[in-house]
Design a protein around this motif. Structure first.
Motif, short mmCIF file in Angstrom:
data_model
loop_
_atom_site.label_atom_id
_atom_site.label_comp_id
_atom_site.label_asym_id
_atom_site.label_seq_id
_atom_site.Cartn_x
_atom_site.Cartn_y
_atom_site.Cartn_z
N PRO A 18 6.05 1.92 -3.14
CA PRO A 18 6.47 2.60 -1.90
C PRO A 18 7.16 3.93 -2.15
O PRO A 18 6.99 4.88 -1.39
CB PRO A 18 7.43 1.59 -1.25
CG PRO A 18 7.05 0.27 -1.82
CD PRO A 18 6.60 0.56 -3.23
N ALA A 30 1.84 -4.79 -1.25
CA ALA A 30 1.85 -4.79 0.22
C ALA A 30 2.80 -3.73 0.77
O ALA A 30 2.46 -3.00 1.71
CB ALA A 30 2.24 -6.18 0.73
N ALA A 31 3.99 -3.63 0.17
CA ALA A 31 4.95 -2.62 0.62
C ALA A 31 4.42 -1.21 0.36
O ALA A 31 4.60 -0.30 1.19
CB ALA A 31 6.29 -2.82 -0.09
N ARG A 60 1.87 -0.31 3.01
CA ARG A 60 2.53 0.02 4.29
C ARG A 60 3.13 1.42 4.24
O ARG A 60 3.02 2.21 5.19
CB ARG A 60 3.61 -1.02 4.60
CG ARG A 60 3.08 -2.39 4.98
CD ARG A 60 4.15 -3.27 5.59
NE ARG A 60 5.24 -3.55 4.67
CZ ARG A 60 5.29 -4.59 3.84
NH1 ARG A 60 4.28 -5.45 3.80
NH2 ARG A 60 6.33 -4.78 3.05
N GLU A 105 0.47 4.19 4.49
CA GLU A 105 0.00 4.45 5.86
C GLU A 105 0.92 5.43 6.58
O GLU A 105 0.47 6.30 7.33
CB GLU A 105 -0.09 3.13 6.62
CG GLU A 105 -0.76 3.26 7.98
CD GLU A 105 -0.95 1.92 8.66
OE1 GLU A 105 -1.34 1.93 9.85
OE2 GLU A 105 -0.69 0.87 8.03
N GLU A 115 -4.48 5.69 2.38
CA GLU A 115 -5.00 4.34 2.43
C GLU A 115 -5.43 3.93 1.03
O GLU A 115 -5.52 4.76 0.12
CB GLU A 115 -6.19 4.24 3.38
CG GLU A 115 -7.39 5.06 2.96
CD GLU A 115 -8.54 5.01 3.96
OE1 GLU A 115 -8.30 4.64 5.13
OE2 GLU A 115 -9.68 5.36 3.57
N GLY A 171 8.08 1.12 3.80
CA GLY A 171 7.28 -0.09 3.67
C GLY A 171 8.06 -1.37 3.75
O GLY A 171 7.56 -2.44 3.53
#
Length: 199
Positions: free
Chosen positions: A114, A143-144, A147, A150, A155, A199
């Motif tokens: 992140p 996952a963080a 996020r 984005e 992406e 994130g």
């Protein structure tokens, strides 16, 4: 200056030079691409990349001036076209000369995903890619990171997992592709991305 903790030639070759070149597993790098090595340290992966891909226009960024000076002297001695840049990524990412100027930003063991997303994406041109080299990437960090990506206009562009030759150490790459302009609010001021990751 202590540039590396590694002592043996074998470890330096495998864990610095060979490992650095793993970033090329991220996919096709255009001829003549403008590449920024964010957090270059002793010049990895900037110097190995310049050796095997002399067509790349590589800038080695680090916050420590002595490290950047070492990379510049080494590049000059080897006849490599590597430009040094001293500064914090948060500040360089707001500099009009560097914001949106690079095709590829590569990082090697610099920060959590992140944080990397916020620091690197402002430096990329639309369509450019962040190549994050990691020994391991947990599901939570991944996952963080996605996020955070984005939020800053990126992406998932690809992933690669493998092993370091000879040693067998796990390695992975995660590629974030810039698909939209990064909002002007990023990167946040110096120190904040690390203290309060997106994130």
């Amino acid at each position: 200056m202590n540039l590396t903790a590694l002592q043996s030639e074998r470890d330096i070759v495998l864990k610095h030079f060979v490992d650095s070149l793993g970033c090329l597993n991220a996919g096709e790098w255009a001829t003549g691409a403008a590449v920024l090595d964010l957090g270059t340290g002793a010049g990895f992966p900037a110097l190995p990349l310049a050796i095997v891909r002399p067509d790349l226009r590589i800038t080695a960024l680090d916050a420590t001036a002595k490290k950047v000076a070492f990379v510049e002297r080494t590049a000059q001695a080897l006849g490599l076209a590597v430009q040094g840049l001293t500064g914090r990524a948060e500040e360089v990412g707001r500099d009009p000369q560097h914001r949106g100027a690079y095709d590829v930003v590569v990082t090697r063991a610099v920060a959590a995903l992140p944080v990397l997303a916020e620091l690197a994406l402002p430096l990329l041109k639309p369509g450019g890619m962040l190549v994050a080299q990691k020994a391991q990437l947990s599901a939570e960090e991944r996952a963080a990171g996605l996020r955070a990506a984005e939020l800053v206009g990126a992406e998932l562009g690809g992933e690669w997992q493998g092993q370091l030759p000879v040693l067998g150490d796990a390695r992975c790459l995660l590629v974030l592709r810039k698909v939209a302009e990064t909002p002007d609010t990023y990167p946040r001021r110096t120190g904040i991305p690390n203290k309060r990751p997106l994130g």
